[in-house]
Scaffold this motif. Structure first.
Motif, PDB file in Angstrom:
ATOM      1  N   HIS A 271      -3.403  39.439  34.743  1.00  0.00           N
ATOM      2  CA  HIS A 271      -2.903  40.191  33.591  1.00  0.00           C
ATOM      3  C   HIS A 271      -1.601  40.893  33.952  1.00  0.00           C
ATOM      4  O   HIS A 271      -1.527  41.579  34.973  1.00  0.00           O
ATOM      5  N   CYS A 272      -0.573  40.716  33.096  1.00  0.00           N
ATOM      6  CA  CYS A 272       0.776  41.247  33.358  1.00  0.00           C
ATOM      7  C   CYS A 272       1.201  42.157  32.202  1.00  0.00           C
ATOM      8  O   CYS A 272       2.049  41.768  31.384  1.00  0.00           O
ATOM      9  N   PRO A 273       0.649  43.358  32.084  1.00  0.00           N
ATOM     10  CA  PRO A 273       0.885  44.172  30.884  1.00  0.00           C
ATOM     11  C   PRO A 273       2.332  44.556  30.644  1.00  0.00           C
ATOM     12  O   PRO A 273       2.818  44.492  29.512  1.00  0.00           O
ATOM     13  N   THR A 274       3.057  44.948  31.693  1.00  0.00           N
ATOM     14  CA  THR A 274       4.431  45.396  31.493  1.00  0.00           C
ATOM     15  C   THR A 274       5.311  44.249  31.016  1.00  0.00           C
ATOM     16  O   THR A 274       6.100  44.401  30.075  1.00  0.00           O
ATOM     17  N   SER A 275       5.194  43.100  31.642  1.00  0.00           N
ATOM     18  CA  SER A 275       5.958  41.931  31.230  1.00  0.00           C
ATOM     19  C   SER A 275       5.622  41.536  29.796  1.00  0.00           C
ATOM     20  O   SER A 275       6.515  41.206  29.004  1.00  0.00           O
ATOM     21  N   ASN A 276       4.339  41.562  29.452  1.00  0.00           N
ATOM     22  CA  ASN A 276       3.937  41.200  28.086  1.00  0.00           C
ATOM     23  C   ASN A 276       4.530  42.149  27.061  1.00  0.00           C
ATOM     24  O   ASN A 276       4.909  41.729  25.958  1.00  0.00           O
ATOM     25  N   MET A 277       4.638  43.434  27.407  1.00  0.00           N
ATOM     26  CA  MET A 277       5.294  44.401  26.511  1.00  0.00           C
ATOM     27  C   MET A 277       6.793  44.166  26.472  1.00  0.00           C
ATOM     28  O   MET A 277       7.412  44.157  25.402  1.00  0.00           O
ATOM     29  N   ARG A 278       7.390  43.973  27.643  1.00  0.00           N
ATOM     30  CA  ARG A 278       8.842  43.823  27.775  1.00  0.00           C
ATOM     31  C   ARG A 278       9.362  42.644  26.945  1.00  0.00           C
ATOM     32  O   ARG A 278      10.389  42.732  26.263  1.00  0.00           O
ATOM     33  N   LEU A 279       8.632  41.512  26.981  1.00  0.00           N
ATOM     34  CA  LEU A 279       9.065  40.308  26.267  1.00  0.00           C
ATOM     35  C   LEU A 279       8.436  40.184  24.882  1.00  0.00           C
ATOM     36  O   LEU A 279       8.670  39.191  24.187  1.00  0.00           O
ATOM     37  N   GLY A 280       7.646  41.175  24.494  1.00  0.00           N
ATOM     38  CA  GLY A 280       7.021  41.137  23.179  1.00  0.00           C
ATOM     39  C   GLY A 280       6.037  39.993  23.035  1.00  0.00           C
ATOM     40  O   GLY A 280       5.872  39.429  21.948  1.00  0.00           O
ATOM     41  N   SER A 281       5.353  39.635  24.132  1.00  0.00           N
ATOM     42  CA  SER A 281       4.493  38.450  24.128  1.00  0.00           C
ATOM     43  C   SER A 281       3.142  38.691  23.475  1.00  0.00           C
ATOM     44  O   SER A 281       2.508  37.744  22.996  1.00  0.00           O
ATOM     45  N   GLY A 282       2.675  39.931  23.493  1.00  0.00           N
ATOM     46  CA  GLY A 282       1.369  40.232  22.917  1.00  0.00           C
ATOM     47  C   GLY A 282       0.501  40.994  23.898  1.00  0.00           C
ATOM     48  O   GLY A 282       0.940  41.371  24.985  1.00  0.00           O
TER      49      GLY A 282
END
Length: 456
Positions: free
Chosen positions: A290-301
Motif C-alpha cells: 500500500h502506497c498512500p502518499t503516492s496514491n494521494m499525490r497522483l490522485g489515483s484513489g
C-alpha cells in the motif's frame, strides 16, 4: 560478539499482538534481540539511554523506485496523473548513468534509515541501453555501505512506445536478455536465510509495459529458484481500461492467467480491485504493498485496506517512488496510511497499532522475512528509537507510541539499528557524510535534468 543495550525505554512497541512494554531494556547480541526485560544486569559494548524514548520494530518499505529521488517535485508533472507523469519522466530517466544509480540509492536508503526503516525493496525496472555498469551490483554496494537490509527486485520492461507501451526504446530490453539477467542476479545475490541481508525479487514492471509471456516466464523462473514476484497492479482506472482494451480482461485476471498470484506475490498499489478480486487475493494469499502518499499525490484513489484486513489479505506499507511521493519518509507513510483510510472509512477505521503492523511485520511477511518486523527475543535486531522528549510531543505523551503517528513534525529516528549494527546514531547516518552525499545528489540531479531538457 558486539552487544548493544538500550536502557529504560519509556515504551517498546513489540508488535500489534504483544502490545507495548513500559520502562524496559533491550539487549542485542550480534544480530539478534537476546533479551527484553526490566533492569537487565548485563554489560554491553554500547549503552543507549532509552528514557523518554519510544522503540519500535524497524519499519519495512515494500515498494520504492530509488532512482526517482533525482526527479522529485518537477514543475511539469506536479499536477499530472500517472500515464502523463510517466511519459514526461521517461525522457529524463533514459539518461540515468551508474553514478546516479549509486547516489540515488544512497539517498533513498539514507532517508529511509533516518525515518526508522531498516528493510527495503526497490523496484528498478529501467535499464538504459548504454548504462555504464551493473545496476544490481551498484544497488547492493549502496545497501552494504549504509547497512540496510535489502531485497531489491530485478525489474523489467519489454514494451516501448513502438510496441504500444509508454517508455522510449532505449530503456527497455528484449525478453531473453531480461530472463537471462534475472537468473544471473538470483544466483549471484539471493540469500534465503532467515537473517538475510540480500534477497532478490523478480518484477516485471506492469501489465502495460511487458507481455503476458514475460509475466508467465518470470513467474516460472521465480518459482524455480524460490524467490518472490512483484509488479504494479490496479493503481489507476486508466490501467483497468488499458487491460480491458488490450487483453479483454481486468488486470487481476491477466495476472491469474499468468500464474502471477500466490503467497510469493505482492502487488504495488491495488487501489481499484472489486469485491470478487479482493476475495481472490485472500484465497490465494497474495500480498499488497500500500502506497498512500503516492496514491494521494497522483490522485489515483484510496486502496481498500480497511476492507482487505478483515479478509486476511496481508497489506504492507510503502513510500513508492520518490517522484510520486517526493520523499522517502517511512514514518510519515505510516501516518498517511492512518489518515487516508479514515478519510473514506471513518475515524475508527484503523488504529495506530494497525498501521504500525502494516509498516513492520506485514511488510516483513510480504518480503518473506520470518525473523523481521517484531521486537521479540530471537528476532532480528532491527529497530528504531525515537526521542519523545521534544517540543513537538509536549501535550501528547499520554500515549507515546500513538504520539509518533498523531503528533510531531520531524520524523527522524534518533537511532536506527539494522542486523545489530547502528546505522543512524544520534540522528546521523554512520556510514556516509550527509553533506557530501547531499552535494553529490544535488549535482547529479541537476545534470540529469539538463540532459532531459527540463526547463527551470
Amino acid at each position: 560478539m558486539n552487544t548493544v543495550l538500550i536502557k529504560q525505554c519509556s515504551r517498546v512497541f513489540q508488535s500489534a499482538a504483544k502490545g507495548v512494554l513500559k520502562d524496559s531494556d533491550i539487549l542485542i547480541e550480534g544480530n539478534i534481540i537476546k533479551k527484553i526485560g526490566q533492569n537487565l544486569d548485563v554489560q554491553a559494548d554500547r549503552v543507549i539511554d532509552g528514557r523518554g524514548r519510544v522503540v519500535i520494530p524497524g519499519l519495512v518499505n515494500s515498494h520504492h523506485h530509488f532512482y526517482q529521488t533525482f526527479t522529485r517535485n518537477l514543475p511539469a508533472v506536479q499536477n499530472a496523473e500517472l500515464f502523463e507523469w510517466l511519459v514526461y519522466l521517461y525522457d529524463i530517466w533514459k539518461h540515468l548513468d551508474i553514478e546516479s544509480v549509486y547516489n540515488s540509492s544512497l539517498l533513498a536508503m539514507g532517508e529511509l534509515l533516518k525515518t526508522g526503516c531498516t528493510c527495503a525493496t526497490d523496484h528498478h525496472y529501467l535499464y538504459p541501453r548504454d548504462i555504464d555498469g551493473d545496476i544490481m551490483a551498484t544497488q547492493f554496494a549502496a545497501a552494504d555501505k549504509l547497512g540496510m537490509r535489502f531485497s531489491p527486485t530485478r525489474g523489467s520492461m519489454s514494451l516501448s512506445k513502438k510496441d504500444g507501451g509508454l517508455p522510449p526504446d532505449t530503456v527497455v530490453q528484449d525478453e531473453k536478455t531480461i530472463l537471462k539477467d534475472s537468473e544471473r542476479v538470483i544466483k549471484a545475490y539471493h540469500d534465503p536465510d532467515d537473517f538475510s541481508m540480500k534477497k532478490i525479487v523478480l518484477a516485471p514492471c506492469s501489465p502495460f509495459s511487458v507481455t503476458e509471456q514475460l509475466m508467465k516466464d518470470s513467474a516460472a523462473l521465480a518459482r524455480e529458484y524460490g524467490v518472490r514476484l512483484h509488479t504494479h497492479l490496479a493503481e489507476t482506472r486508466d490501467e483497468n481500461e488499458f487491460c480491458l482494451q488490450v487483453y479483454g480482461r481486468r488486470p487481476l485476471e491477466v495476472m491469474a492467467d499468468c500464474d502471477f498470484l500466490g503467497e510469493d506475490v505482492f502487488f504495488a498499489h491495488g487501489v481499484h480491485f472489486n469485491d470478487e478480486e479482493l476475495d481472490l487475493l485472500a484465497h490465494t494469499g497474495t500480498h499488497i504493498a500500500h502506497c498512500p502518499t503516492s496514491n494521494m499525490r497522483l490522485g489515483s484513489g484510496i486502496c481498500r485496506v480497511t476492507e482487505m484486513i478483515p479478509r486476511s489479505i496481508n497489506v504492507g506499507l510503502a513510500v513508492d517512488g520518490s517522484a510520486s511521493n517526493d520523499s522517502s519518509d517511512m514514518l510519515g507513510e505510516v501516518r498517511n496510511a492512518l489518515m487516508l483510510q479514515r478519510v473514506h472509512y471513518g475515524a475508527s477505521a484503523v488504529t495506530t497499532a494497525d498501521v504500525l503492523k502494516l509498516g513492520t511485520e506485514n511488510g516483513a511477511r510480504l518480503l518473506g522475512y520470518d525473523k523481521v518486523g517484531r521486537l521479540e527475543e530471537g528476532m532480528a535486531a532491527d529497530l528504531a528509537v525515537f526521542n519523545m522528549d521534544k517540543l513537538e510531543y509536549a501535550g501528547a505523551l499520554s500515549d507515546p507510541v500513538a504520539a509518533l503517528i498523531f503528533s510531531g513534525y520531524n520524523h527522524e529516528a534518533e537511532y536506527t539499528i539494522v542486523n545489530g549494527k547502528i546505522a543512524v546514531d544520534k540522528g546521523k547516518l554512520t556510514a556516509v557524510d550527509e553533506e557530501e552525499l547531499k552535494d553529490s545528489c544535488m549535482r547529479l540531479s541537476a545534470e540529469l535534468w539538463k540532459k532531459g531538457g527540463v526547463q527551470l
